[in-house]
Design a protein around this motif. Structure first.
Motif, mmCIF file in Angstrom:
data_model
loop_
_atom_site.group_PDB
_atom_site.id
_atom_site.type_symbol
_atom_site.label_atom_id
_atom_site.label_comp_id
_atom_site.label_asym_id
_atom_site.label_seq_id
_atom_site.Cartn_x
_atom_site.Cartn_y
_atom_site.Cartn_z
ATOM 1 N N VAL A 180 0.846 -1.199 0.000
ATOM 2 C CA VAL A 180 0.000 0.000 0.000
ATOM 3 C C VAL A 180 0.875 1.239 0.000
ATOM 4 O O VAL A 180 2.034 1.186 0.388
ATOM 5 N N ASN A 194 -7.122 0.536 6.276
ATOM 6 C CA ASN A 194 -6.375 1.762 6.598
ATOM 7 C C ASN A 194 -6.995 3.050 6.053
ATOM 8 O O ASN A 194 -6.492 4.129 6.351
ATOM 9 N N TYR A 246 -8.035 1.211 11.039
ATOM 10 C CA TYR A 246 -6.954 2.055 11.539
ATOM 11 C C TYR A 246 -6.776 3.269 10.618
ATOM 12 O O TYR A 246 -7.344 3.314 9.529
ATOM 13 N N HIS A 247 -5.947 4.203 11.044
ATOM 14 C CA HIS A 247 -5.755 5.451 10.284
ATOM 15 C C HIS A 247 -7.154 6.043 9.958
ATOM 16 O O HIS A 247 -8.065 5.940 10.763
ATOM 17 N N ARG A 307 -8.660 10.894 17.669
ATOM 18 C CA ARG A 307 -7.943 11.898 16.886
ATOM 19 C C ARG A 307 -8.807 12.458 15.760
ATOM 20 O O ARG A 307 -8.666 13.602 15.355
ATOM 21 N N ARG A 308 -9.694 11.598 15.231
ATOM 22 C CA ARG A 308 -10.479 11.990 14.056
ATOM 23 C C ARG A 308 -11.951 12.260 14.376
ATOM 24 O O ARG A 308 -12.788 12.366 13.473
ATOM 25 N N ILE A 363 0.036 10.425 7.858
ATOM 26 C CA ILE A 363 0.067 10.007 9.260
ATOM 27 C C ILE A 363 0.608 8.584 9.445
ATOM 28 O O ILE A 363 0.819 8.129 10.562
ATOM 29 N N TYR A 364 0.859 7.893 8.330
ATOM 30 C CA TYR A 364 1.197 6.470 8.436
ATOM 31 C C TYR A 364 2.418 6.196 9.325
ATOM 32 O O TYR A 364 2.430 5.234 10.089
ATOM 33 N N ILE A 367 3.812 7.830 11.951
ATOM 34 C CA ILE A 367 3.635 7.925 13.408
ATOM 35 C C ILE A 367 2.644 6.885 13.911
ATOM 36 O O ILE A 367 2.850 6.262 14.953
ATOM 37 N N GLU A 368 1.579 6.619 13.130
ATOM 38 C CA GLU A 368 0.619 5.619 13.607
ATOM 39 C C GLU A 368 1.191 4.199 13.493
ATOM 40 O O GLU A 368 0.782 3.306 14.236
ATOM 41 N N PHE A 422 2.116 0.030 6.248
ATOM 42 C CA PHE A 422 1.642 1.371 6.593
ATOM 43 C C PHE A 422 2.041 2.384 5.536
ATOM 44 O O PHE A 422 2.968 2.170 4.810
#
Lengths: 98, 133, 134
Positions: A98, B8, B40-41, B87-88, C18-19, C21-22, C134
């Motif tokens: 990805v 993600n 996630y994300h 966070r979101r 953000i990938y 840090i997450e 990520f």
């Protein structure tokens, strides 16, 4: 291993990075914009060798959605989502570029 | 086989959630168990019950909910990462009241939990597949 | 719980998305599960561990120092693609000096970062049970 590539090789380097690390026993599945690499285009030589060995799959729904069914490069194997599941089951750890 | 999924990206912006859903649906139809789907994300946005797509489009959130992925205790196994969610602005009732915020948007088919749930999914599943941008 | 080999695949730089840090947040949680953990830095991911990152000018949190804590959590296998470094005009000297103390060797301080060629990375990847990207 199953390597999953979901980005066009014209937009990102995911396919290139995957090819750099894929070993001799792993297979590749192209999904989403990754199927653009399954079409006959100037980037087709990138996966031609792997395809000849029968190790490149492309998700049929994504190929059809992008209108490239008739332009598919040689030796690409089409699978549906059920075939995607089978690849995950049969080839062990899945790596997503990805 | 026990399969888990990591998503993600949020709905509509990327195809990731749609592909993950189609994959999960196919796996269930083939008799496999989806142990857990971990969002996630921006993937946490797949859990918003306030999502209102146009009528002629799919509802990504309801699609996930309709899969009914639950554990033996009947808890949802559509798990939203708590750190990424807060966070979101993705809150369940408990997080909203804890933070003194009026209202919450988590769809009841999902639950909020920690990142440990992702690691646990990796440990307890035969396969973990990541869908992202 | 059974021990599995987990690889965290990082291919993006620190701040553009953000990938990074997450991903690091997952790695820190993973430490508590006593699994075999490896991190791979490929493509722009190598910029995550470059020395001298300063985020003052962009108003974002500089989390790069957190990488120094990984050694204390027994996370000491950070594989960096040699080819990715070279393509970007970088070398091992440009990376943060991340270390861990080896309990099997009288707590000797050792480097956590291993610069590896793609062929070696390929072998390491093929040994993993779970790969989180990520």
């Amino acid at each position: 291993m199953l390597h999953i590539v979901n980005k066009s090789s014209f937009e990102r380097n995911s396919l290139k990075s995957c090819l750099n690390t894929i070993d001799d026993t792993s297979v590749m599945l192209l999904i989403e914009d990754g199927v653009i690499s399954a079409a006959k285009n100037t980037n087709a030589p990138m996966i031609a060798d792997l395809a000849v060995q029968g190790r490149v799959y492309a998700l049929q729904g994504d190929v059809e959605a992008r209108g490239i069914s008739s332009k598919l490069a040689d030796n690409i194997k089409l699978v549906g989502y059920a075939g995607f599941v089978d690849l995950v089951v049969e080839h062990g750890t899945a790596v997503s570029w990805v | 086989m026990k399969i888990s999924i990591q998503v993600n990206e949020g709905p509509y912006q990327h195809q990731a959630s749609d592909t993950a859903y189609q994959f999960a649906k196919a796996a269930i139809e083939k008799g496999h168990e989806i142990f857990r789907v971990f969002f996630y994300h921006d993937g946490v946005n797949n859990a918003s019950r306030f999502t209102l797509p146009p009528q002629d489009d799919r509802n990504v959130i309801n699609q996930w909910a309709e899969l009914g992925i639950k554990n033996a205790d009947g808890e949802p196994e559509l798990v939203v990462c708590i750190a990424a969610a807060l966070r979101r602005g993705m809150l369940d009732e408990s997080e909203a009241s804890k933070n003194d915020i009026n209202g919450n948007n988590l769809h009841p088919a999902f639950r909020i939990s920690g990142l440990g749930q992702l690691i646990e999914a990796g440990i307890k599943s035969d396969r973990l597949v990541v869908f992202g941008d | 719980m059974a021990t599995k080999k987990f690889m965290y695949l990082n291919r993006r730089s620190s701040f553009g998305t953000i990938y990074a840090i997450e991903s690091l947040e997952v790695v820190l949680i993973a430490a508590a599960f006593e699994q075999d953990v490896s991190l791979a830095f490929i493509d722009d991911g190598v910029y995550q561990i470059v020395e001298g990152q300063n985020a003052d000018g962009i108003g974002m949190k500089n989390f790069s120092k957190t990488f120094h804590a990984l050694g204390d959590y027994d996370i000491n296998k950070l594989y960096v693609s040699a080819e990715s470094l070279e393509e970007r005009g970088l070398s091992a000297d440009d990376l943060m000096p991340l270390v861990y103390e080896d309990e099997d060797d009288d707590w000797a301080e050792k480097p956590s970062i291993k610069v590896v060629f793609n062929v070696e990375l390929s072998k390491i990847m093929s040994e993993q049970d779970v790969c989180l990207s990520f």
